[in-house]
Write a protein that holds these residues in place. Structure first.
Motif, PDB file in Angstrom:
ATOM      1  N   LEU A  74       0.833  -1.193   0.000  1.00  0.00           N
ATOM      2  CA  LEU A  74       0.000   0.000   0.000  1.00  0.00           C
ATOM      3  C   LEU A  74       0.871   1.248   0.000  1.00  0.00           C
ATOM      4  N   ALA A  75       0.470   2.263  -0.758  1.00  0.00           N
ATOM      5  CA  ALA A  75       1.150   3.562  -0.783  1.00  0.00           C
ATOM      6  C   ALA A  75       0.068   4.643  -0.793  1.00  0.00           C
ATOM      7  N   VAL A  76      -0.025   5.401   0.280  1.00  0.00           N
ATOM      8  CA  VAL A  76      -1.077   6.416   0.406  1.00  0.00           C
ATOM      9  C   VAL A  76      -0.541   7.759  -0.099  1.00  0.00           C
ATOM     10  N   ASP A 117      -1.831  10.770 -13.797  1.00  0.00           N
ATOM     11  CA  ASP A 117      -2.616  10.904 -12.574  1.00  0.00           C
ATOM     12  C   ASP A 117      -2.889   9.554 -11.915  1.00  0.00           C
ATOM     13  N   ARG A 118      -2.724   8.472 -12.659  1.00  0.00           N
ATOM     14  CA  ARG A 118      -3.056   7.159 -12.121  1.00  0.00           C
ATOM     15  C   ARG A 118      -1.871   6.196 -12.067  1.00  0.00           C
ATOM     16  N   THR A 138      -5.451   3.012  -6.901  1.00  0.00           N
ATOM     17  CA  THR A 138      -6.507   2.006  -6.773  1.00  0.00           C
ATOM     18  C   THR A 138      -7.839   2.643  -6.409  1.00  0.00           C
ATOM     19  N   ARG A 139      -7.831   3.485  -5.349  1.00  0.00           N
ATOM     20  CA  ARG A 139      -9.080   4.113  -4.928  1.00  0.00           C
ATOM     21  C   ARG A 139      -8.775   5.350  -4.112  1.00  0.00           C
ATOM     22  N   GLY A 140      -9.299   6.488  -4.527  1.00  0.00           N
ATOM     23  CA  GLY A 140      -9.061   7.730  -3.803  1.00  0.00           C
ATOM     24  C   GLY A 140      -7.578   8.033  -3.698  1.00  0.00           C
TER      25      GLY A 140
END
Length: 315
Positions: A74-76, A117-118, A138-140
């Motif tokens: 995970l990478a926030v 952006d993605r 992935t999301r937000g």
């Protein structure tokens, strides 16, 4: 032009935090620097920052960079940081945003293969971090980071503990052995990865031990014993360290690697070991009311199950 540091400044009070809080972003110099900071905040994580358009695009990575292509982390995505953050380290006061200790884990340059952006594809060139990675949304604000190349890394050993065979008397060739106390505790293998260990599910007091390893991977062998009314992990072997399995190394090599970790805390310690000292160690074990001693051949590899290379000698 939008102020890329507006979110960053809104979260920080320059009178309360030592972090750099510039009034405006730096001029875009077209550079390609990166920094990874180890951040002991409310929970341990690593902050990956890539220079882009005069600021540092930033992601918080709870488990650090993945070591191989088989695991995504995970990478926030967080707010852009100022260029001055490339060298920032120090203590962010408790109660402030991101409060905790921050150190520079690695720094260097990177190459951009794709930036949208993605999805962000890049190659790191650092002292500790290197290789091809991709960040994908992935999301937000949640992204994932994937390693695209395959470094040389041994898999975590999936082994049963090595157990001593019982013997009434110490071996005659005592110089070929190291002698340690038999603690009479409960055996525990502790795998540490990304500053975390599954052993903390049963023993929450091991979380600080895992966090102290930072991004270092390791598998410790030891026992949970009760000393002074508190449970303590006594470590006496190291089976894996920094991507390398040590099970085929002689005991002397594993022991040297364990001692190099300098494990010493209120709830964990490195067990003492005395090469060739059969008599004195056995007498000391008897005086302290311990079950006995364990003699470990200096040239022995780590063998799951009962092995004649380790000998339990009762007090």
């Amino acid at each position: 032009m939008a102020d890329k540091l507006e979110r960053y400044r809104k979260k920080r009070d320059p009178s309360r935090t030592p972090e750099p809080v510039p009034e405006t972003p730096a001029e875009d110099r077209g550079g390609a620097a990166f920094v990874i900071q180890e951040h002991h905040a409310r929970s341990l994580h690593w902050d990956l920052r890539l220079e882009r358009d005069g600021v540092l695009a930033s992601w918080a990575v709870p488990k650090g960079l993945p070591a191989d292509p088989g695991t995504n982390h995970l990478a926030v995505h967080t707010e852009d940081h100022p260029m001055e953050y490339l060298t920032f380290h120090g203590e962010i006061p408790k109660g402030e945003y991101g409060g905790g200790t921050m150190t520079v884990w690695d720094t260097g340059t990177y190459e951009t293969e794709k930036w949208s952006d993605r999805e962000v594809k890049f190659v790191l060139h650092g002292r500790r971090a290197s290789g091809r990675f991709v960040l994908f949304r992935t999301r937000g604000e949640n992204w994932m980071i994937h390693r695209m190349d395959a470094p040389v890394r041994d898999p975590f050993p999936d082994v049963r503990p090595m157990l001593p065979a019982e013997r009434a008397r110490p071996p005659k060739d005592a110089a070929a052995y190291a002698f340690e106390f038999a603690w009479g505790g409960r055996r525990l293998l502790v795998a540490v990865d990304g500053g975390r260990t599954t052993a903390a599910r049963e023993h929450p007091w091991l979380r600080p031990l895992a966090e102290s390893f930072g991004s270092r991977t390791a598998v410790l062998d030891g026992e949970v014993v009760t000393l002074g009314g508190a449970e303590i992990l006594v470590c006496y072997d190291l089976l894996y360290d920094e991507g390398r399995s040590l099970v085929d190394e002689p005991f002397t090599g594993r022991r040297a690697a364990l001692e190099a970790l300098e494990l010493a805390g209120t709830r964990w310690q490195t067990a003492p070991s005395w090469p060739g000292e059969a008599g004195p160690v056995r007498r000391a074990a008897r005086e302290q009311g311990l079950p006995g001693v364990v003699a470990k051949r200096l040239d022995s590899r780590y063998e799951p199950g009962t092995s004649r290379s380790w000998l339990f000698i009762p007090s």
